[in-house]
Design a protein around this motif. Structure first.
Motif, PDB file in Angstrom:
ATOM      1  N   ASN A 171       7.094  -8.963  35.350  1.00 50.13           N
ATOM      2  CA  ASN A 171       7.786  -9.087  36.629  1.00 50.13           C
ATOM      3  C   ASN A 171       7.979  -7.745  37.322  1.00 50.13           C
ATOM      4  O   ASN A 171       7.839  -7.634  38.546  1.00 50.13           O
ATOM      5  CB  ASN A 171       9.130  -9.789  36.431  1.00 50.13           C
ATOM      6  N   ILE A 172       8.296  -6.700  36.544  1.00 49.90           N
ATOM      7  CA  ILE A 172       8.479  -5.378  37.151  1.00 49.90           C
ATOM      8  C   ILE A 172       7.153  -4.853  37.688  1.00 49.90           C
ATOM      9  O   ILE A 172       7.078  -4.334  38.812  1.00 49.90           O
ATOM     10  CB  ILE A 172       9.103  -4.392  36.144  1.00 49.90           C
ATOM     11  N   VAL A 173       6.081  -4.990  36.896  1.00 49.19           N
ATOM     12  CA  VAL A 173       4.765  -4.576  37.380  1.00 49.19           C
ATOM     13  C   VAL A 173       4.376  -5.426  38.590  1.00 49.19           C
ATOM     14  O   VAL A 173       3.778  -4.923  39.547  1.00 49.19           O
ATOM     15  CB  VAL A 173       3.712  -4.684  36.260  1.00 49.19           C
ATOM     16  N   GLY A 174       4.738  -6.691  38.546  1.00 49.64           N
ATOM     17  CA  GLY A 174       4.459  -7.562  39.697  1.00 49.64           C
ATOM     18  C   GLY A 174       5.122  -7.061  40.964  1.00 49.64           C
ATOM     19  O   GLY A 174       4.526  -7.101  42.047  1.00 49.64           O
ATOM     20  N   ARG A 175       6.341  -6.563  40.848  1.00 53.91           N
ATOM     21  CA  ARG A 175       7.029  -6.023  42.024  1.00 53.91           C
ATOM     22  C   ARG A 175       6.344  -4.758  42.526  1.00 53.91           C
ATOM     23  O   ARG A 175       6.238  -4.529  43.733  1.00 53.91           O
ATOM     24  CB  ARG A 175       8.501  -5.759  41.694  1.00 53.91           C
ATOM     25  N   VAL A 176       5.876  -3.932  41.591  1.00 61.65           N
ATOM     26  CA  VAL A 176       5.147  -2.724  41.979  1.00 61.65           C
ATOM     27  C   VAL A 176       3.895  -3.098  42.759  1.00 61.65           C
ATOM     28  O   VAL A 176       3.589  -2.517  43.813  1.00 61.65           O
ATOM     29  CB  VAL A 176       4.772  -1.893  40.732  1.00 61.65           C
ATOM     30  N   VAL A 177       3.155  -4.080  42.257  1.00 59.06           N
ATOM     31  CA  VAL A 177       1.932  -4.526  42.930  1.00 59.06           C
ATOM     32  C   VAL A 177       2.260  -5.145  44.285  1.00 59.06           C
ATOM     33  O   VAL A 177       1.594  -4.880  45.288  1.00 59.06           O
ATOM     34  CB  VAL A 177       1.180  -5.540  42.044  1.00 59.06           C
ATOM     35  N   PHE A 178       3.294  -5.961  44.333  1.00 59.24           N
ATOM     36  CA  PHE A 178       3.704  -6.613  45.577  1.00 59.24           C
ATOM     37  C   PHE A 178       3.984  -5.573  46.656  1.00 59.24           C
ATOM     38  O   PHE A 178       3.544  -5.703  47.803  1.00 59.24           O
ATOM     39  CB  PHE A 178       4.952  -7.447  45.312  1.00 59.24           C
ATOM     40  N   ASP A 179       4.695  -4.515  46.292  1.00 58.61           N
ATOM     41  CA  ASP A 179       5.101  -3.488  47.257  1.00 58.61           C
ATOM     42  C   ASP A 179       3.933  -2.591  47.679  1.00 58.61           C
ATOM     43  O   ASP A 179       3.882  -2.121  48.823  1.00 58.61           O
ATOM     44  CB  ASP A 179       6.223  -2.631  46.674  1.00 58.61           C
ATOM     45  N   ARG A 180       2.987  -2.349  46.769  1.00 62.55           N
ATOM     46  CA  ARG A 180       1.944  -1.362  47.040  1.00 62.55           C
ATOM     47  C   ARG A 180       0.611  -1.995  47.461  1.00 62.55           C
ATOM     48  O   ARG A 180      -0.288  -1.286  47.895  1.00 62.55           O
ATOM     49  CB  ARG A 180       1.715  -0.494  45.797  1.00 62.55           C
ATOM     50  N   ALA A 181       0.457  -3.306  47.291  1.00 61.75           N
ATOM     51  CA  ALA A 181      -0.843  -3.934  47.554  1.00 61.75           C
ATOM     52  C   ALA A 181      -0.754  -5.064  48.568  1.00 61.75           C
ATOM     53  O   ALA A 181      -1.616  -5.945  48.582  1.00 61.75           O
ATOM     54  CB  ALA A 181      -1.455  -4.429  46.247  1.00 61.75           C
ATOM     55  N   GLY A 182       0.295  -5.077  49.367  1.00 60.13           N
ATOM     56  CA  GLY A 182       0.367  -6.075  50.445  1.00 60.13           C
ATOM     57  C   GLY A 182       0.719  -7.466  49.995  1.00 60.13           C
ATOM     58  O   GLY A 182       0.100  -8.456  50.419  1.00 60.13           O
ATOM     59  N   GLY A 183       1.751  -7.574  49.149  1.00 54.91           N
ATOM     60  CA  GLY A 183       2.183  -8.890  48.703  1.00 54.91           C
ATOM     61  C   GLY A 183       2.754  -9.723  49.820  1.00 54.91           C
ATOM     62  O   GLY A 183       3.330  -9.222  50.779  1.00 54.91           O
ATOM     63  N   VAL A 184       2.584 -11.033  49.722  1.00 52.48           N
ATOM     64  CA  VAL A 184       3.139 -11.963  50.713  1.00 52.48           C
ATOM     65  C   VAL A 184       3.926 -13.039  49.981  1.00 52.48           C
ATOM     66  O   VAL A 184       3.683 -13.332  48.819  1.00 52.48           O
ATOM     67  CB  VAL A 184       2.037 -12.604  51.587  1.00 52.48           C
ATOM     68  N   GLY A 185       4.871 -13.653  50.696  1.00 52.28           N
ATOM     69  CA  GLY A 185       5.670 -14.699  50.072  1.00 52.28           C
ATOM     70  C   GLY A 185       6.821 -14.112  49.271  1.00 52.28           C
ATOM     71  O   GLY A 185       7.330 -13.025  49.599  1.00 52.28           O
ATOM     72  N   GLU A 186       7.192 -14.799  48.212  1.00 51.22           N
ATOM     73  CA  GLU A 186       8.359 -14.392  47.412  1.00 51.22           C
ATOM     74  C   GLU A 186       8.015 -13.243  46.479  1.00 51.22           C
ATOM     75  O   GLU A 186       7.028 -13.263  45.762  1.00 51.22           O
ATOM     76  CB  GLU A 186       8.862 -15.579  46.594  1.00 51.22           C
ATOM     77  N   ARG A 187       8.849 -12.204  46.516  1.00 56.56           N
ATOM     78  CA  ARG A 187       8.659 -11.053  45.635  1.00 56.56           C
ATOM     79  C   ARG A 187       9.120 -11.424  44.228  1.00 56.56           C
ATOM     80  O   ARG A 187      10.139 -12.084  44.050  1.00 56.56           O
ATOM     81  CB  ARG A 187       9.481  -9.877  46.157  1.00 56.56           C
ATOM     82  N   PRO A 188       8.381 -11.024  43.183  1.00 54.85           N
ATOM     83  CA  PRO A 188       8.765 -11.366  41.807  1.00 54.85           C
ATOM     84  C   PRO A 188      10.160 -10.880  41.446  1.00 54.85           C
ATOM     85  O   PRO A 188      10.603  -9.849  41.940  1.00 54.85           O
ATOM     86  CB  PRO A 188       7.705 -10.644  40.959  1.00 54.85           C
TER      87      PRO A 188
END
Length: 237
Positions: free
Chosen positions: A220-237
Motif C-alpha cells: 500500500n505504501i509503495v502503491g501511494r508512491v506510484v500513485f503520486d509519481r506516475a499519474g494515478g487516478v481514482g482512489e489513492r491506496p
C-alpha cells in the motif's frame, strides 16, 4: 511450488546417474519477478540450482529455459513445463540406468512445447507419489514469504518503464529510488516492484515481507508512491 517440486525431482534423478552421464549437464530454473522469494531461496540454497529471472510471459521463460539441458519454469499463474535438450535425451535413451529411464519417461509425460494443466497435474502426482508425500508434505518443502499484490489505475501506463526483468523502474525519474527507500524500512528479504499492465492503463504493485501485515502495508505504501509519481487516478491506496 510446482517448479520447486519438479526441480528437486530432476536434481535427485540426475544425482543418481553415473558421473559419465551427468557430467556437464546444466539444470536451471526460470522464474518471473512474481515467483515467491521463499521458492527462489529454496532452489538456490537447498537444491543448489541456478535461478534466472525473465520478464512476465511464457515466451520469455520458455526461451530462457531452452538454454539448459534441463530447464524448469512455471509462472505464478500456473503456466509452465520442463524442457529437455535433444542431446541429453539421446544420452539418457542409450542408458539402462533406472534414473535415466525415469528422466526419459518424465520428458514424455510432460508437455515440453508450452506445458498444460493435465501434464502438470500428472507431474505433481508422479513426484509426490515417488517421494511418498502427501500434499501437506509438499507444502512443507519450503516456506513462502507473505505477499500482496494491488492494482492502481493510471492515466498512462507507458510512463512506467522497467529493467532487470521488470524488477526495477527506469521511469519516471526518482520512482525506483523512492521504492527502495520504502523497502529499506522493512525486514531483510522484503521487496517490492512495480510494472505496468500489458492490457489496461493500470500498474501492478507486488510486495513481500516477513509477515502478512508487513507485506500488506508495504504494498500500500509503495502503491501511494506510484500513485503520486506516475499519474494515478481514482482512489489513492
Amino acid at each position: 511450488r510446482i517448479a520447486a517440486l519438479a526441480a528437486a525431482y530432476v536434481r535427485d534423478l540426475l544425482g543418481a546417474l553415473p558421473e559419465v552421464l551427468r557430467a556437464g549437464v546444466r539444470v536451471g530454473v526460470v522464474q518471473t519477478a512474481y515467483a515467491n522469494g521463499g521458492a527462489t531461496e529454496y532452489v538456490t540454497k537447498v537444491l543448489g540450482l541456478p535461478v534466472e529471472c525473465t520478464p512476465t510471459g511464457v515466451k520469455h521463460l520458455h526461451e530462457a529455459a531452452a538454454k539448459y539441458d534441463v530447464g524448469v519454469y512455471w509462472e505464478a499463474n500456473g503456466h509452465g513445463t520442463v524442457i529437455f535438450s535433444p542431446e541429453l535425451l539421446a544420452k539418457l535413451r542409450q542408458s539402462s540406468e533406472p534414473a535415466a529411464e525415469e528422466l526419459v519417461l518424465l520428458s514424455e509425460m510432460i508437455n515440453q512445447t508450452v506445458g498444460d494443466a493435465l501434464s502438470g497435474l500428472l507431474l505433481v502426482e508422479t513426484v509426490t507419489r515417488r517421494k511418498q508425500w502427501s500434499f501437506a508434505d509438499w507444502e512443507k518443502q519450503y516456506k513462502e514469504l507473505p505477499s500482496r499484490q494491488i492494482k492502481l489505475k493510471v492515466v498512462d501506463r507507458t510512463v512506467i518503464t522497467t529493467e532487470d526483468a521488470e524488477r526495477r523502474c527506469v521511469t519516471p525519474a526518482g520512482l525506483q529510488a523512492a521504492i527502495d527507500e520504502v523497502v529499506a524500512r522493512y525486514p531483510t528479504g522484503s521487496r517490492s516492484f512495480v510494472r505496468p499492465s500489458g492490457t489496461e492503463d493500470a500498474v501492478r504493485v507486488y510486495a513481500e515481507s516477513a509477515s502478512q501485515a508487513q507485506a500488506d502495508e508495504l504494498a500500500n505504501i509503495v502503491g501511494r508512491v506510484v500513485f503520486d509519481r506516475a499519474g494515478g487516478v481514482g482512489e489513492r491506496p
